[in-house]
Design a protein around this motif. Structure first.
Motif, mmCIF file in Angstrom:
data_model
loop_
_atom_site.group_PDB
_atom_site.id
_atom_site.type_symbol
_atom_site.label_atom_id
_atom_site.label_comp_id
_atom_site.label_asym_id
_atom_site.label_seq_id
_atom_site.Cartn_x
_atom_site.Cartn_y
_atom_site.Cartn_z
ATOM 1 N N ILE A 105 0.861 -1.179 0.000
ATOM 2 C CA ILE A 105 0.000 0.000 0.000
ATOM 3 C C ILE A 105 0.903 1.236 0.000
ATOM 4 N N PRO A 106 0.691 2.187 -0.928
ATOM 5 C CA PRO A 106 1.564 3.353 -1.024
ATOM 6 C C PRO A 106 1.215 4.432 0.004
ATOM 7 N N CYS A 107 2.112 5.415 0.115
ATOM 8 C CA CYS A 107 1.883 6.502 1.084
ATOM 9 C C CYS A 107 0.804 7.459 0.630
ATOM 10 N N GLY A 108 0.646 7.625 -0.697
ATOM 11 C CA GLY A 108 -0.392 8.490 -1.229
ATOM 12 C C GLY A 108 -0.018 9.950 -1.370
ATOM 13 N N LYS A 109 1.205 10.319 -1.024
ATOM 14 C CA LYS A 109 1.553 11.746 -1.066
ATOM 15 C C LYS A 109 2.952 12.048 -1.600
ATOM 16 N N LYS A 122 8.187 4.571 -2.134
ATOM 17 C CA LYS A 122 9.079 3.923 -1.177
ATOM 18 C C LYS A 122 8.298 3.081 -0.177
ATOM 19 N N GLN A 123 7.166 3.598 0.320
ATOM 20 C CA GLN A 123 6.370 2.823 1.278
ATOM 21 C C GLN A 123 5.757 1.602 0.600
ATOM 22 N N TYR A 124 5.333 1.759 -0.646
ATOM 23 C CA TYR A 124 4.751 0.629 -1.375
ATOM 24 C C TYR A 124 5.736 -0.530 -1.441
ATOM 25 N N LYS A 125 7.008 -0.219 -1.672
ATOM 26 C CA LYS A 125 8.030 -1.249 -1.789
ATOM 27 C C LYS A 125 8.325 -1.926 -0.450
ATOM 28 N N ALA A 126 7.929 -1.304 0.658
ATOM 29 C CA ALA A 126 8.084 -1.914 1.980
ATOM 30 C C ALA A 126 6.863 -2.794 2.236
ATOM 31 N N THR A 127 7.030 -4.105 2.087
ATOM 32 C CA THR A 127 5.900 -5.027 2.217
ATOM 33 C C THR A 127 5.260 -4.918 3.598
ATOM 34 N N GLY A 128 3.932 -4.774 3.608
ATOM 35 C CA GLY A 128 3.216 -4.562 4.868
ATOM 36 C C GLY A 128 2.390 -5.742 5.329
ATOM 37 N N MET A 147 0.443 -4.829 8.744
ATOM 38 C CA MET A 147 0.999 -3.689 9.452
ATOM 39 C C MET A 147 0.066 -2.486 9.327
ATOM 40 N N PRO A 148 0.273 -1.431 10.133
ATOM 41 C CA PRO A 148 -0.729 -0.358 10.237
ATOM 42 C C PRO A 148 -1.184 0.238 8.913
ATOM 43 N N TRP A 149 -0.257 0.526 7.990
ATOM 44 C CA TRP A 149 -0.669 1.179 6.749
ATOM 45 C C TRP A 149 -1.483 0.251 5.859
ATOM 46 N N VAL A 150 -1.268 -1.055 5.989
ATOM 47 C CA VAL A 150 -2.081 -2.022 5.251
ATOM 48 C C VAL A 150 -3.407 -2.255 5.968
ATOM 49 N N ALA A 151 -3.361 -2.363 7.298
ATOM 50 C CA ALA A 151 -4.591 -2.559 8.074
ATOM 51 C C ALA A 151 -5.569 -1.413 7.846
ATOM 52 N N GLU A 152 -5.047 -0.218 7.641
ATOM 53 C CA GLU A 152 -5.903 0.955 7.478
ATOM 54 C C GLU A 152 -6.456 1.088 6.065
ATOM 55 N N ARG A 153 -5.645 0.763 5.052
ATOM 56 C CA ARG A 153 -6.076 1.062 3.682
ATOM 57 C C ARG A 153 -5.941 -0.106 2.705
ATOM 58 N N GLY A 154 -5.501 -1.279 3.179
ATOM 59 C CA GLY A 154 -5.241 -2.354 2.239
ATOM 60 C C GLY A 154 -6.022 -3.632 2.445
ATOM 61 N N ILE A 155 -7.036 -3.588 3.301
ATOM 62 C CA ILE A 155 -7.854 -4.777 3.555
ATOM 63 C C ILE A 155 -9.261 -4.537 3.035
ATOM 64 N N ILE A 156 -9.827 -5.563 2.408
ATOM 65 C CA ILE A 156 -11.172 -5.458 1.831
ATOM 66 C C ILE A 156 -12.052 -6.546 2.429
ATOM 67 N N LEU A 309 4.985 -0.932 -23.267
ATOM 68 C CA LEU A 309 4.515 -0.454 -21.964
ATOM 69 C C LEU A 309 4.793 -1.497 -20.887
ATOM 70 N N GLY A 310 4.915 -1.039 -19.674
ATOM 71 C CA GLY A 310 5.073 -1.936 -18.536
ATOM 72 C C GLY A 310 3.994 -1.679 -17.510
ATOM 73 N N SER A 311 3.644 -2.707 -16.769
ATOM 74 C CA SER A 311 2.689 -2.550 -15.677
ATOM 75 C C SER A 311 3.066 -3.524 -14.586
ATOM 76 N N TYR A 312 3.214 -2.998 -13.373
ATOM 77 C CA TYR A 312 3.672 -3.833 -12.265
ATOM 78 C C TYR A 312 2.780 -3.645 -11.043
ATOM 79 N N SER A 313 2.315 -4.738 -10.513
ATOM 80 C CA SER A 313 1.606 -4.797 -9.236
ATOM 81 C C SER A 313 0.280 -4.032 -9.281
ATOM 82 N N ALA A 314 -0.259 -3.740 -8.092
ATOM 83 C CA ALA A 314 -1.613 -3.204 -7.962
ATOM 84 C C ALA A 314 -1.616 -1.684 -7.848
ATOM 85 N N ALA A 315 -2.784 -1.102 -8.018
ATOM 86 C CA ALA A 315 -2.969 0.341 -7.889
ATOM 87 C C ALA A 315 -4.054 0.626 -6.865
#
Length: 368
Positions: A105-109, A122-128, A147-156, A309-315
């Motif tokens: 999950i990225p930092c968003g800013k 950079k945060q996205y590359k740090a697996t959460g 981890m917190p940044w995934v728990a907050e914005r990466g769970i569905i 073109l390249g495309s890697y991982s999720a958005a």
């Protein structure tokens, strides 16, 4: 009382959480062993998920069989399961919730997030999401910690009518949806999907939703046949050397508008460029390792104006829309699941994923 003691007091659990768990631990090139390892401890803002199912991704295979990451690791990132423990400050999730979790999950800013290049953050590359050791997904274990940044914005959340196995497709479908958007697939376009393995078939499913006319290619007749049942108009054997000829014959001699490459082989890229019309696009989905080198005629890009073109991982900004494709059952994802293995047989499952047969497509690790 120690800081650790304070944190542990704040953790709420669904019931007794064991101190140890079984996990498939990548120990050396090509080898994953089932071992007893500590269950990750939950701290403030974190969530513990009991894994019900985890898909095997091609990226897992590359990491294990080509040793692209150093052992020991607990891999597996296409996960779904149940929230069994929450740390202090977690308000979004409650015990017993059925969920899937992203691992990045990225930092968003930052600079990259502002430009929608989330996977370069950079945060996205740090697996959460972790099952232990260096965080790297962890779905090949009985429990994983978000981890917190995934728990907050990466769970569905998963509704009751969506199985855990279906939930494992939410992360890969996000990556597919992002790739199809990146390739700018549009209504009525002619699109070639090169490779009809699990990723290629998911690219086919999503591109079909965008209104494209789909052609596919794969050496395995069984996989070509499967692509036809999932919406391809025609499918070709690329080993006879006539793929480009077949494609051009069906596009008034021009070539397809776009090629979605789901094969990690350099020769396929050059052939895909040849199959694309002047000004067409070639999206590399599977070519994501640090070793492979690709050669192609410079004129294909410099004169014919074809795009690579390249495309890697999720958005993260398509998280809800992409998840809805699975949650609302708009894609027949379960039709490509051919094998399920218990955790104890993970080495067998990985061997099959690394060396697929005519009968194998998507492989899941299931926990009981």
């Amino acid at each position: 009382m120690s800081r650790t003691g304070t944190i542990l007091e704040a953790v709420k659990t669904l019931g007794p959480i064991p101190k140890t768990m079984r996990a498939g631990v990548y120990r050396e090139k090509g080898i994953v062993r089932v071992e007893g390892v500590p269950v990750p401890e939950v701290a403030e803002g974190e969530v513990l998920i009991k894994v019900a199912a985890c898909g095997i991704c091609g990226t897992d295979i590359k990491k294990i069989y080509h040793a692209y990451v150093p052992p020991p690791q607990i891999l597996g990132h296409e996960i779904a399961g149940t929230v069994v423990a929450i740390g202090r400050g977690v308000a979004k999730w409650k015990l017993g919730d059925r969920v899937m979790s992203f691992h990045h999950i990225p930092c968003g800013k930052c600079f990259y997030c502002e430009r929608r290049l989330f996977s370069q953050c950079k945060q996205y590359k740090a697996t959460g999401l972790t099952g232990g050791f260096t965080p790297n997904g962890g779905g090949f274990a009985e429990y994983v910690k978000a981890m917190p940044w995934v728990a907050e914005r990466g769970i569905i959340p998963l509704p009751d009518n969506v199985s855990f196995e279906e939930g494992t497709f939410i992360e890969p479908i996000n990556t597919i949806y992002k790739a199809v958007q990146k390739a700018r697939i549009a209504q009525g376009e002619n699109v070639l999907v090169a490779g009809c393995g699990p990723i290629g078939l998911q690219l086919l499913m999503v591109a079909k939703l965008f209104g494209a006319r789909l052609l596919t290619s794969d050496p395995m007749p069984e996989r070509r046949a499967k692509s036809l049942t999932l919406g391809a108009d025609e499918s070709f054997d690329p080993t006879n050397g006539k793929l480009v000829e077949h494609v051009k014959a069906r596009t008034e001699g021009r070539g397809v508008d776009a090629v979605l490459v789901a094969v990690a082989h350099p020769a396929v890229v050059e052939e895909s460029l040849a199959a694309a019309r002047p000004g067409g696009r070639v999206l590399l989905f599977a070519a994501n390792d640090p070793v492979t080198r690709i050669e192609f005629p410079a004129a294909a890009v410099g004169i014919d104006e074809k795009e690579i073109l390249g495309s890697y991982s999720a958005a993260v900004d398509i998280q809800e829309d992409a998840a809805a494709l699975v949650l609302q059952k708009k894609l027949p994802v379960m039709e490509i699941v051919t094998h399920r293995f218990p955790l104890d047989n993970i080495q067998e499952a990985l061997e099959l994923a690394a060396r697929p047969t005519a009968q194998s497509l998507k492989i899941l690790i299931t926990h009981t």
